[in-house]
Design a protein around this motif. Sequence first.
Motif, mmCIF file in Angstrom:
data_model
loop_
_atom_site.group_PDB
_atom_site.id
_atom_site.type_symbol
_atom_site.label_atom_id
_atom_site.label_comp_id
_atom_site.label_asym_id
_atom_site.label_seq_id
_atom_site.Cartn_x
_atom_site.Cartn_y
_atom_site.Cartn_z
ATOM 1 N N MET A 1 -6.961 40.311 27.362
ATOM 2 C CA MET A 1 -6.286 39.891 28.511
ATOM 3 C C MET A 1 -6.468 38.570 28.639
ATOM 4 O O MET A 1 -7.000 37.698 27.687
ATOM 5 N N SER A 2 -6.030 37.777 29.623
ATOM 6 C CA SER A 2 -5.869 36.338 29.861
ATOM 7 C C SER A 2 -7.080 35.806 30.295
ATOM 8 O O SER A 2 -7.931 36.698 30.685
ATOM 9 N N GLY A 3 -7.193 34.592 30.648
ATOM 10 C CA GLY A 3 -8.302 33.916 31.143
ATOM 11 C C GLY A 3 -8.606 34.350 32.621
ATOM 12 O O GLY A 3 -9.551 33.829 33.231
ATOM 13 N N TYR A 4 -7.763 34.950 32.944
ATOM 14 C CA TYR A 4 -7.622 35.256 34.539
ATOM 15 C C TYR A 4 -9.094 36.172 34.673
ATOM 16 O O TYR A 4 -9.529 35.864 35.614
ATOM 17 N N ASP A 5 -9.491 37.077 33.835
ATOM 18 C CA ASP A 5 -10.389 37.695 34.164
ATOM 19 C C ASP A 5 -11.703 36.951 33.404
ATOM 20 O O ASP A 5 -12.857 37.346 33.930
ATOM 21 N N SER A 6 -11.800 36.064 32.850
ATOM 22 C CA SER A 6 -12.949 35.382 32.477
ATOM 23 C C SER A 6 -13.688 34.717 33.631
ATOM 24 O O SER A 6 -14.928 34.404 33.335
ATOM 25 N N CYS A 7 -13.076 34.338 34.696
ATOM 26 C CA CYS A 7 -13.786 33.841 35.801
ATOM 27 C C CYS A 7 -14.090 34.792 36.720
ATOM 28 O O CYS A 7 -14.269 34.538 38.023
ATOM 29 N N ALA A 8 -14.230 36.180 36.548
ATOM 30 C CA ALA A 8 -14.724 37.118 37.266
ATOM 31 C C ALA A 8 -16.004 36.880 37.852
ATOM 32 O O ALA A 8 -17.028 36.993 37.129
ATOM 33 N N SER A 9 -15.933 37.114 39.183
ATOM 34 C CA SER A 9 -17.292 36.748 39.945
ATOM 35 C C SER A 9 -16.994 36.902 41.362
ATOM 36 O O SER A 9 -15.699 36.496 41.658
ATOM 37 N N GLY A 10 -17.928 36.563 42.227
ATOM 38 C CA GLY A 10 -17.689 36.319 43.676
ATOM 39 C C GLY A 10 -17.420 37.661 44.384
ATOM 40 O O GLY A 10 -17.782 38.602 44.077
ATOM 41 N N ARG A 11 -16.681 37.359 45.614
ATOM 42 C CA ARG A 11 -16.441 38.310 46.599
ATOM 43 C C ARG A 11 -14.997 38.356 46.779
ATOM 44 O O ARG A 11 -14.253 37.284 46.688
ATOM 45 N N ALA A 29 -6.559 43.868 47.938
ATOM 46 C CA ALA A 29 -7.759 43.281 47.668
ATOM 47 C C ALA A 29 -8.720 44.294 46.711
ATOM 48 O O ALA A 29 -9.635 43.789 45.943
ATOM 49 N N ALA A 30 -8.749 45.553 46.724
ATOM 50 C CA ALA A 30 -9.139 46.386 46.111
ATOM 51 C C ALA A 30 -9.131 46.232 44.315
ATOM 52 O O ALA A 30 -9.982 46.062 43.655
ATOM 53 N N VAL A 31 -7.776 45.908 44.395
ATOM 54 C CA VAL A 31 -7.135 45.626 42.811
ATOM 55 C C VAL A 31 -7.806 44.184 42.584
ATOM 56 O O VAL A 31 -8.052 44.332 41.375
ATOM 57 N N GLU A 32 -7.697 43.317 43.365
ATOM 58 C CA GLU A 32 -8.211 42.057 42.948
ATOM 59 C C GLU A 32 -9.848 42.010 42.592
ATOM 60 O O GLU A 32 -10.316 41.473 41.701
ATOM 61 N N ALA A 33 -10.589 42.943 43.592
ATOM 62 C CA ALA A 33 -11.983 43.060 43.165
ATOM 63 C C ALA A 33 -12.379 43.653 42.013
ATOM 64 O O ALA A 33 -13.169 43.366 41.138
ATOM 65 N N ARG A 34 -11.456 44.780 41.403
ATOM 66 C CA ARG A 34 -11.564 45.453 40.247
ATOM 67 C C ARG A 34 -11.370 44.475 38.998
ATOM 68 O O ARG A 34 -12.035 44.294 38.236
ATOM 69 N N ARG A 35 -10.217 43.646 39.331
ATOM 70 C CA ARG A 35 -9.684 42.726 38.226
ATOM 71 C C ARG A 35 -10.884 41.655 37.919
ATOM 72 O O ARG A 35 -11.135 41.314 36.719
ATOM 73 N N ARG A 36 -11.522 41.233 38.751
ATOM 74 C CA ARG A 36 -12.476 40.311 38.680
ATOM 75 C C ARG A 36 -13.774 40.567 38.614
ATOM 76 O O ARG A 36 -14.826 39.690 38.621
ATOM 77 N N GLU A 114 -17.189 28.990 47.213
ATOM 78 C CA GLU A 114 -15.848 28.561 46.427
ATOM 79 C C GLU A 114 -15.388 29.665 45.617
ATOM 80 O O GLU A 114 -14.278 29.793 45.303
ATOM 81 N N ASP A 115 -16.175 30.603 45.131
ATOM 82 C CA ASP A 115 -15.605 31.615 44.238
ATOM 83 C C ASP A 115 -15.323 33.000 45.045
ATOM 84 O O ASP A 115 -14.741 34.005 44.317
ATOM 85 N N ASP A 116 -15.175 32.886 46.384
ATOM 86 C CA ASP A 116 -14.503 34.042 47.055
ATOM 87 C C ASP A 116 -13.211 33.908 47.058
ATOM 88 O O ASP A 116 -12.519 32.993 46.764
ATOM 89 N N ILE A 117 -12.424 35.126 47.203
ATOM 90 C CA ILE A 117 -11.005 35.286 47.535
ATOM 91 C C ILE A 117 -10.982 35.731 48.855
ATOM 92 O O ILE A 117 -11.453 36.750 49.098
ATOM 93 N N LEU A 118 -10.141 35.438 49.550
ATOM 94 C CA LEU A 118 -9.815 35.922 51.009
ATOM 95 C C LEU A 118 -8.332 36.424 51.013
ATOM 96 O O LEU A 118 -7.517 35.649 50.697
#
Length: 179
Positions: A1-11, A29-36, A114-118
């Motif tokens: 996959m792309s670099g999108y998954d490499s920054c996976a962390s946070g909430r 949000a559940a999809v995003e949490a799973r991806r990250r 900073e690493d959260d997604i709302l």
Amino acid sequence: MSGYDSCASGRVVVGVSGSLGSVTALRRAAVEARRRAAELWPVLAWEPPGGELAARRAPAPPFLVEEWQRTARERLLGVLDEVFGEAGPSGVPLHGLVVRATPGPALVETADREDDILVVGAGRRGWHRAFSGRVARYCLAHAHCPVLAIPPSPLADALAAAHRRNAWHLPLDVRKLPC
């Protein structure tokens, strides 16, 4: 996959009220949490009837406040069960939170890293927009982390139209509803 998954962390923090828009946001949000590979934090914010100003002027007895808190907790658990079932979202740590506060500030305060997604529901389209989406606008203006505003489900407009037709006792042709 792309670099999108490499920054996976946070909430991934998501506002939940039980509305169709918040359920759509919760699913995303559940999809995003799973991806990250992040934790999912569904937040239900509640206020006493009449708001906090009215509660300060005429405080409610403690047993009533406890009942409102219990009702809010049951609503959050009910929405989570409806969306994910008893097993919860697969592969995603879940941390539900019930907060006595105005929804916008409660979400921004919870998503304080900073690493959260709302994730928030973006509200309605069309002329209803002037009267909805306050929480999303607040979050977009005040959050210190990325905000993902989820547009309403395409079924939301069809549901609202069907409700109006039903309220006016007009015939409803279900063949014209979107699938």
